[in-house]
Design a protein around this motif. Sequence first.
Motif, mmCIF file in Angstrom:
data_model
loop_
_atom_site.group_PDB
_atom_site.id
_atom_site.type_symbol
_atom_site.label_atom_id
_atom_site.label_comp_id
_atom_site.label_asym_id
_atom_site.label_seq_id
_atom_site.Cartn_x
_atom_site.Cartn_y
_atom_site.Cartn_z
ATOM 1 N N SER B 28 32.647 8.994 43.732
ATOM 2 C CA SER B 28 33.154 10.459 44.023
ATOM 3 C C SER B 28 34.576 10.184 43.627
ATOM 4 C CB SER B 28 33.031 10.544 45.619
ATOM 5 O OG SER B 28 33.749 11.784 45.811
ATOM 6 N N PRO B 29 35.086 11.064 42.355
ATOM 7 C CA PRO B 29 36.385 10.881 42.048
ATOM 8 C C PRO B 29 37.452 11.768 42.825
ATOM 9 C CG PRO B 29 35.116 12.324 40.535
ATOM 10 C CD PRO B 29 34.138 11.729 41.520
ATOM 11 N N ASP B 30 38.525 11.299 42.530
ATOM 12 C CA ASP B 30 39.544 12.084 43.697
ATOM 13 C C ASP B 30 39.655 13.575 43.319
ATOM 14 O OD1 ASP B 30 41.725 12.318 45.722
ATOM 15 O OD2 ASP B 30 43.016 12.497 43.970
ATOM 16 N N SER B 31 39.339 14.591 44.136
ATOM 17 C CA SER B 31 39.441 16.100 43.587
ATOM 18 C C SER B 31 40.747 16.490 43.098
ATOM 19 C CB SER B 31 39.054 16.732 45.220
ATOM 20 O OG SER B 31 37.984 16.334 45.480
ATOM 21 N N THR B 32 41.900 15.879 43.604
ATOM 22 C CA THR B 32 42.977 16.293 43.131
ATOM 23 C C THR B 32 43.057 15.871 41.714
ATOM 24 O OG1 THR B 32 43.738 15.495 45.104
ATOM 25 C CG2 THR B 32 45.569 16.138 43.556
ATOM 26 N N THR B 33 42.690 14.637 41.307
ATOM 27 C CA THR B 33 42.757 14.235 39.888
ATOM 28 C C THR B 33 41.747 15.164 39.013
ATOM 29 O OG1 THR B 33 42.683 11.952 40.694
ATOM 30 C CG2 THR B 33 42.420 12.263 38.336
ATOM 31 N N VAL B 34 40.800 15.584 39.543
ATOM 32 C CA VAL B 34 39.733 16.425 38.692
ATOM 33 C C VAL B 34 40.418 17.649 38.535
ATOM 34 C CG1 VAL B 34 37.679 17.933 38.865
ATOM 35 C CG2 VAL B 34 37.705 15.469 39.739
ATOM 36 N N LEU B 35 40.938 18.175 39.476
ATOM 37 C CA LEU B 35 41.774 19.596 39.456
ATOM 38 C C LEU B 35 43.122 19.660 38.618
ATOM 39 C CD1 LEU B 35 41.315 20.798 43.212
ATOM 40 C CD2 LEU B 35 40.059 21.492 41.084
ATOM 41 N N ASN B 36 43.623 18.310 38.549
ATOM 42 C CA ASN B 36 44.701 18.295 37.616
ATOM 43 C C ASN B 36 44.467 18.300 36.303
ATOM 44 O OD1 ASN B 36 47.034 18.430 39.439
ATOM 45 N ND2 ASN B 36 46.798 16.236 39.765
ATOM 46 N N TYR B 37 43.127 17.531 35.883
ATOM 47 C CA TYR B 37 42.642 17.560 34.625
ATOM 48 C C TYR B 37 42.250 19.039 34.177
ATOM 49 C CZ TYR B 37 42.422 12.786 33.420
ATOM 50 O OH TYR B 37 43.098 11.349 33.051
ATOM 51 N N ILE B 38 41.793 19.829 34.975
ATOM 52 C CA ILE B 38 41.059 20.912 34.813
ATOM 53 C C ILE B 38 42.082 22.266 34.373
ATOM 54 C CG2 ILE B 38 40.579 22.296 36.897
ATOM 55 C CD1 ILE B 38 38.182 22.035 33.876
ATOM 56 N N LYS B 39 43.431 21.958 35.153
ATOM 57 C CA LYS B 39 44.529 22.871 34.865
ATOM 58 C C LYS B 39 44.773 22.772 33.340
ATOM 59 C CE LYS B 39 46.985 22.370 39.113
ATOM 60 N NZ LYS B 39 47.882 21.370 40.018
ATOM 61 N N THR B 40 44.568 21.908 32.467
ATOM 62 C CA THR B 40 44.916 21.820 31.155
ATOM 63 C C THR B 40 43.965 22.844 30.519
ATOM 64 O OG1 THR B 40 45.176 19.626 31.317
ATOM 65 C CG2 THR B 40 45.026 20.295 28.918
ATOM 66 N N SER B 41 42.682 22.692 31.105
ATOM 67 C CA SER B 41 41.782 23.945 30.403
ATOM 68 C C SER B 41 42.131 24.980 30.590
ATOM 69 C CB SER B 41 40.367 23.434 30.718
ATOM 70 O OG SER B 41 40.074 22.119 30.802
#
Lengths: 376, 395
Positions: B28-41
């Motif tokens: 279960s990866p850290d949600s904040t990290t996932v969200l930080n990545y998707i901001k780029t998209s």
Amino acid sequence: MLDNISKVLPVGQLYVPSFEDFKDVVDHLSKNNYYTNHGPLLKSLEKELSSYLGVKYVLGVTNATIGLIIALEALHEEGSVLTPRFSFPATMNAICMIGANVCYCDTLQDSPNACLESLEDKLINDNSIKTILLPNLWSTLNQIEHIKFLAKKYCATLIYDSSQAFSCSYEGEKISINGSAEVFSFHATKLITSLEGGCITTNNSSLYEKLTHIRSSYGAVGNVLKPLRIGSGRMSELQAGLCLKSLSYIKRSIEQNRKIFNLYKELLKPKNKYKIFEPGSRKIESSYQYVVLILDQAVNQVRGKLTVHLNNNNIFAKAYFNYDFSVFNDENPMDFPNSIKLSKSCICLPIGERITPEDVIYISKIVNDFFDSLDF
Amino acid sequence: MVDISNSYLIEKNKYIGSETLSTSSLYSPDSTTVLNYIKTSYYHKQFTNRGPLVEELEEKLLNFHKARYCITFCSGFWALVAAIKNVALKDRKYVLMPSLTYRRLDDAVLWAGFTPLYCDIDPINLGLDINSIDQKYLTNISLILAVHPMVDCLNAYSISKFALSVSIPVVFDSVESVNEKLPEGKVGNFGNCEIFSLHASKLINGLEGGYITTNDYNLYNELKEFQNFSLNSKGELTQKYSMNAKLNEGHAAFALASFDELDLLLRHNYSIYNEYLCLEKLVCDKFRIRRYNNNMSPSYMIIVAELDKKYIDCRDKLIMTLNSINILSRIYYFPPLHKKRESMIGTKDLKLTITDLYSKKLFLLPSGWPIQKDQIYPIMNLINKIIDDIYLKKC
Ligand SMILES: Cc1ncc(COP(=O)(O)O)c(C=O)c1O
Ligand SMILES: Cc1ncc(COP(=O)(O)O)c(C=O)c1O
């Protein structure tokens, strides 16, 4: 208006859920630790879609191409699959992926729909054809009743590729059950989206079992005796969650499309140089995902120039679909004059979430000026 | 029978916990990290069709594997089909592969238009044994599909050397050996290409997804076209056998976040594996834990148990009983593929002695990110008791 020059105007629908919606779905996943393999969000998406479309069974899949592959694998026994020589290549790809032959019929003149005479002609003369795969393109619909009749008359299985026609209605009912199975796309460029994604719809319970079985190693139901090739077509919980969000504001998206489409109709001045393709009719209620200009024969040689001109102004218009379809079979292209002409003469203009009325004014002016400047 | 099952459930809930235990990694990866990545998209407004995160992920993965090219897919399965279709020799019939392996491997071969041909496995690593190849088929083999086993790994170097010597291409299914370093180089660098999965149950959780690494530029381009309707960079169709097998940006965001945190998962896996080894003495008369080769930098993700001869007949009942109390232990790859679809396979006269032997005595113990170290002791105790009961026909 100056702003438009730096803003890129795409053709796709792009009604992608907001960042906040995305966050919502991610929070849900981390809380529940359920990520894929037919999870609760997928189940709830399938339920909502089945009530929205008025169909008994809906299977969420990875993307519509995989949906088509699964539907064909379940329904096509052997021999050739008949399809018009004009579609997004995925329609033909899916036929090749199951190892079947592609067999073409022609389209109508100035419409992507199958030409009934050509279709029947093929069914009479080529008895290797066992399945008809018809794309409902540009948010319009084929002649549903006639085609149903022909499929029955020649004992062919009928499948619709309705990737471009989600939420279109025929005589007041949302399409989803006109073939044995129907496939929709939820790619980001479509009306509702799971970034990539799609679904298969059917009212037939034993077909549903078979489809479920082929979709995935996990969650197979029933007891399918035929040694089917099983594929992989799972839709993740993230995809399902996003698609649910997207579905929840579909009414607004269609309304936006309709407004934009009507504004184009009001502002563009075709002056016999092209037609604006009308996807709706007395029987068909369209979701207006595409604005297609079909250039008159006299001007269709300028399509390339028009596309470049629009692109130079950040308008990413597309010749939808200008491909060499002889990759899929070697029938003489001259036998399909309408499809060939369509391939050479259509161009799609931007419509969707990112397109504002100001953009339409801007695009229409560029198109009008372009045609005014032509020496004909 | 009912009563006994119920008593297991009570014991399980009391000492292990009421949650469902599985053998899947489910990191279960850290949600904040996932969200930080998707901001780029969101910034680039691109959510698929080779978006920015897909490119970033491919770059990170190729550096990780020290391979020249990497291309992501919507799943490991379709990556496998793409690899087989684009690498196998076109004018031959068979794909040589193990039988005790991923249960959809034969389907992938059939989708690519070839026929599975099975060979036996090596009892040491449980992977394909090239010495068991029936020489009479060699000239009709289009591809060697070598699958790294769950624990330990293949000798990829010697398999590649053999393949070269008989001029047959080789694809490695490295789904279970993402992290391994072999003496001759990192997994990801062998054969014509290697395929991996980003499914939630695997080491890098992208929810769904897969990827291929290769050092062959032409193959890289063919794979790229295959997954995008065969369209080339000019937007022309290049071949009829192709599809949509692209990875979307959401799955890429999850994969990137999981990849960033890989060390955490590796440490966790090692502590679970180690705990099982420490507690093996509780059950040593009944089964042993198959050992990872610590020199190869394994991920310690899956715990494979090998039953003693005396208890082999208890296995299927044991799995059923565990499943009924929400311990989703699994049989190690079931059924062996040569037993599954006899009408569709290459040979009827197969003698896969080692495969048959190992198909009866292995199973997977609960593992993965959700498992806690202190759950291992009660798990081992309970399994010990259930096997005893089955053996003594109590349940
Ligand atoms: C007519 C048609 N069929 C199939 C597809 C494939 O859909 P997907 O991108 O979801 O695989 C598309 C996508 O644009 C399409 O337009
Ligand atoms: C060895 C092996 N290869 C390939 C795959 C397919 O991967 P995916 O689930 O991403 O399609 C799996 C999945 O379980 C696997 O275990």
